[in-house]
Design a protein around this motif. Sequence first.
Motif, PDB file in Angstrom:
ATOM      1  N   GLU A  61       0.767  -1.217   0.091  1.00  0.00           N
ATOM      2  CA  GLU A  61       0.018   0.110   0.192  1.00  0.00           C
ATOM      3  C   GLU A  61       0.656   1.387  -0.076  1.00  0.00           C
ATOM      4  OE1 GLU A  61      -2.955   2.161  -0.542  1.00  0.00           O
ATOM      5  OE2 GLU A  61      -3.313   0.114  -0.363  1.00  0.00           O
ATOM      6  N   MET A  62       2.023   1.312   0.611  1.00  0.00           N
ATOM      7  CA  MET A  62       3.073   2.317   0.818  1.00  0.00           C
ATOM      8  C   MET A  62       3.464   2.596  -0.496  1.00  0.00           C
ATOM      9  SD  MET A  62       4.452   4.762   2.761  1.00  0.00           S
ATOM     10  CE  MET A  62       4.357   4.108   4.520  1.00  0.00           C
ATOM     11  N   LYS A  63       3.684   1.469  -1.471  1.00  0.00           N
ATOM     12  CA  LYS A  63       3.990   1.715  -2.864  1.00  0.00           C
ATOM     13  C   LYS A  63       3.177   2.538  -3.547  1.00  0.00           C
ATOM     14  CE  LYS A  63       2.536  -0.667  -6.152  1.00  0.00           C
ATOM     15  NZ  LYS A  63       2.360  -1.639  -7.271  1.00  0.00           N
ATOM     16  N   ASN A  64       1.628   2.440  -3.394  1.00  0.00           N
ATOM     17  CA  ASN A  64       0.773   3.277  -4.213  1.00  0.00           C
ATOM     18  C   ASN A  64       0.915   4.662  -3.565  1.00  0.00           C
ATOM     19  OD1 ASN A  64      -0.228   0.947  -5.726  1.00  0.00           O
ATOM     20  ND2 ASN A  64      -1.515   0.229  -3.880  1.00  0.00           N
ATOM     21  N   LEU A  65       1.127   4.652  -2.355  1.00  0.00           N
ATOM     22  CA  LEU A  65       1.288   6.199  -1.770  1.00  0.00           C
ATOM     23  C   LEU A  65       2.442   6.856  -2.408  1.00  0.00           C
ATOM     24  CD1 LEU A  65      -0.008   5.462   1.895  1.00  0.00           C
ATOM     25  CD2 LEU A  65      -1.280   6.253  -0.128  1.00  0.00           C
ATOM     26  N   LEU A  66       3.438   6.163  -2.550  1.00  0.00           N
ATOM     27  CA  LEU A  66       4.693   6.709  -3.195  1.00  0.00           C
ATOM     28  C   LEU A  66       4.517   7.263  -4.542  1.00  0.00           C
ATOM     29  CD1 LEU A  66       7.493   4.463  -1.729  1.00  0.00           C
ATOM     30  CD2 LEU A  66       6.945   6.690  -1.117  1.00  0.00           C
ATOM     31  N   LEU A  67       3.692   6.253  -5.165  1.00  0.00           N
ATOM     32  CA  LEU A  67       3.648   6.673  -6.684  1.00  0.00           C
ATOM     33  C   LEU A  67       2.557   8.034  -6.871  1.00  0.00           C
ATOM     34  CD1 LEU A  67       2.805   3.149  -8.182  1.00  0.00           C
ATOM     35  CD2 LEU A  67       4.810   4.359  -8.475  1.00  0.00           C
ATOM     36  N   SER A  68       1.806   8.174  -6.047  1.00  0.00           N
ATOM     37  CA  SER A  68       0.730   9.278  -5.950  1.00  0.00           C
ATOM     38  C   SER A  68       1.753  10.559  -5.498  1.00  0.00           C
ATOM     39  CB  SER A  68      -0.516   9.094  -5.308  1.00  0.00           C
ATOM     40  OG  SER A  68       0.073   8.801  -3.726  1.00  0.00           O
ATOM     41  N   SER A  69       2.865  10.336  -4.772  1.00  0.00           N
ATOM     42  CA  SER A  69       3.693  11.523  -4.307  1.00  0.00           C
ATOM     43  C   SER A  69       4.781  11.990  -5.162  1.00  0.00           C
ATOM     44  CB  SER A  69       3.895  11.059  -2.869  1.00  0.00           C
ATOM     45  OG  SER A  69       3.027  10.839  -2.090  1.00  0.00           O
ATOM     46  N   MET A  70       4.540  11.352  -6.577  1.00  0.00           N
ATOM     47  CA  MET A  70       5.839  11.752  -7.194  1.00  0.00           C
ATOM     48  C   MET A  70       5.807  13.348  -7.798  1.00  0.00           C
ATOM     49  SD  MET A  70       8.097   8.982  -7.421  1.00  0.00           S
ATOM     50  CE  MET A  70       9.082   8.958  -8.853  1.00  0.00           C
ATOM     51  N   ASP A  71       6.768  14.012  -8.080  1.00  0.00           N
ATOM     52  CA  ASP A  71       6.703  15.307  -8.549  1.00  0.00           C
ATOM     53  C   ASP A  71       7.244  15.247  -9.823  1.00  0.00           C
ATOM     54  OD1 ASP A  71       9.339  15.284  -8.178  1.00  0.00           O
ATOM     55  OD2 ASP A  71       9.432  16.623  -6.596  1.00  0.00           O
ATOM     56  N   GLU A  72       7.261  16.469 -10.654  1.00  0.00           N
ATOM     57  CA  GLU A  72       7.649  16.382 -11.957  1.00  0.00           C
ATOM     58  C   GLU A  72       9.322  15.881 -12.227  1.00  0.00           C
ATOM     59  OE1 GLU A  72       8.222  20.503 -10.108  1.00  0.00           O
ATOM     60  OE2 GLU A  72       6.492  18.859 -10.380  1.00  0.00           O
ATOM     61  N   LYS A  73      10.008  15.927 -10.955  1.00  0.00           N
ATOM     62  CA  LYS A  73      11.398  15.524 -11.182  1.00  0.00           C
ATOM     63  C   LYS A  73      11.643  14.135 -10.800  1.00  0.00           C
ATOM     64  CE  LYS A  73      13.187  20.216  -9.937  1.00  0.00           C
ATOM     65  NZ  LYS A  73      13.802  21.091  -8.917  1.00  0.00           N
TER      66      LYS A  73
END
Length: 467
Positions: free
Chosen positions: A244-256
């Motif tokens: 579940e943390m993986k999905n949260l990380l994916l949604s927290s990526m910025d343009e860099k």
Amino acid sequence: MTLHWNEIQPVDEYKSCLSGVLHEADRKILTFLYQPLIGAKCFSLYMTLWAEVEKNRLVARVSNHYYLMNLMDMSLEEIYKERLKLEALGLLKTYAKKRDDIREFIYELQPPLTAEQFFHDGMLNVFLYRKIGRSHFQRLKEFFVDQFVPKTEYHDVTRDFQEVFSAGQTMINEEAIEVSQISQSQQFISKAEGKGVSLSEDTFDFSLLESALKGAMLSKVILTPSVKETIAKLSVLYGIEPLEMKNLLLSSMDEKDEIDLEVLRKSARDWYQLEKNSELPELIYLVQPVPLRTVEHEPTTQEEQLMHYLETTSPRQILIDISGSLPSKSDLKVIEGVMFQHKLPAGVVNVLIQYVLLKTDMKMTKSYVEKIASHWARKKVKTVKDAMDLAKSEHRQYLDWAQNKKQPSKKAAIRTEKLPEWFHETEETEKPAEKESAAIAAKRRELEERIKNNRLKRQVKQDEENR
């Protein structure tokens, strides 16, 4: 079982010291930000140890705990429990050694986080918000915030050293360099930096998370030290598993293609409130809080010893003592759910664990545990004694729940239930036909002996480590 008199005695000596100079700003942070979390007694212990160190010094004189008990008007058990709170929140490091029959302790006070670090911690600030509410939280934040002075319209006209001074043609003075050094038994008086809450390395399964990120075509390079620290805190705070943390990380990526920590914290908070349908989590102690304990003195009877054990031991350790091995993740999740969702104190949860495991042949059935926990929460059970009494009075009802869960056939034999020893201590009106058989009684005694042996082994190990 870790009893305070096995860890500390009034004659044991201690000296308080500082890891770095503490200032007035630290006192305000401790008073307004930490005190709501740790309580007045714990705050008082920190301030007392700090006051023992003379101004502009780092080390205090040696004292014993009997002196500290009289100074603070607190029992040794209270001092020990409040000390553990300071250690857990990263405000104190404790070192011990044994000299003859007396132990010597060093209590090294750690500086609190700065106000900026605290409000961006992602864990302590959430607990504080949950504790005091939005309006008071906002007020405290404003107390530690001042106006920002913009400098964009100004030019930096500060002079460099070379523009003001000249070193001349002097020779290198070896004596000045030598005299500047200090011995190994000394340290410079300086300001230390607070490190905050310390979490063990096995708090979160980062290997599983890294495997999941590879599957999502992402490199583990994005897991910088600050990101990993934030993930560990969020996993403890909200109970988030690696996938579940993986999905949260994916949604927290910025343009860099980097992790925005503020977005990650918000995503975790939204996930928790959606998944658990609950308010933000609060700080829950893993042993029975002192105000809810019924055995406030050194236990003398067998019943008091049992109640003291249940009040001073964590639910995880109870599971280990009963089974003789580390509990499974599924069992721990059931217990965590009971503590966080039903808000039952740790001692009450311990009674529930012992009752359910011995009654259901060592099976931690989630639905059955939660049903009893929900009943105890509605009854507002807060103490170990109340939990024991309610388990006795509602035993038949709980037995019906268990049998309805199993749905036995009409011809199925009814198995005699084995129950904790405390259940039978005052059960004088029980009918002979309902009493447990000799075989069940023997098995119960064997289980109790196993718990006792496990506690003794842990105590021997702790004594060896203290030596």
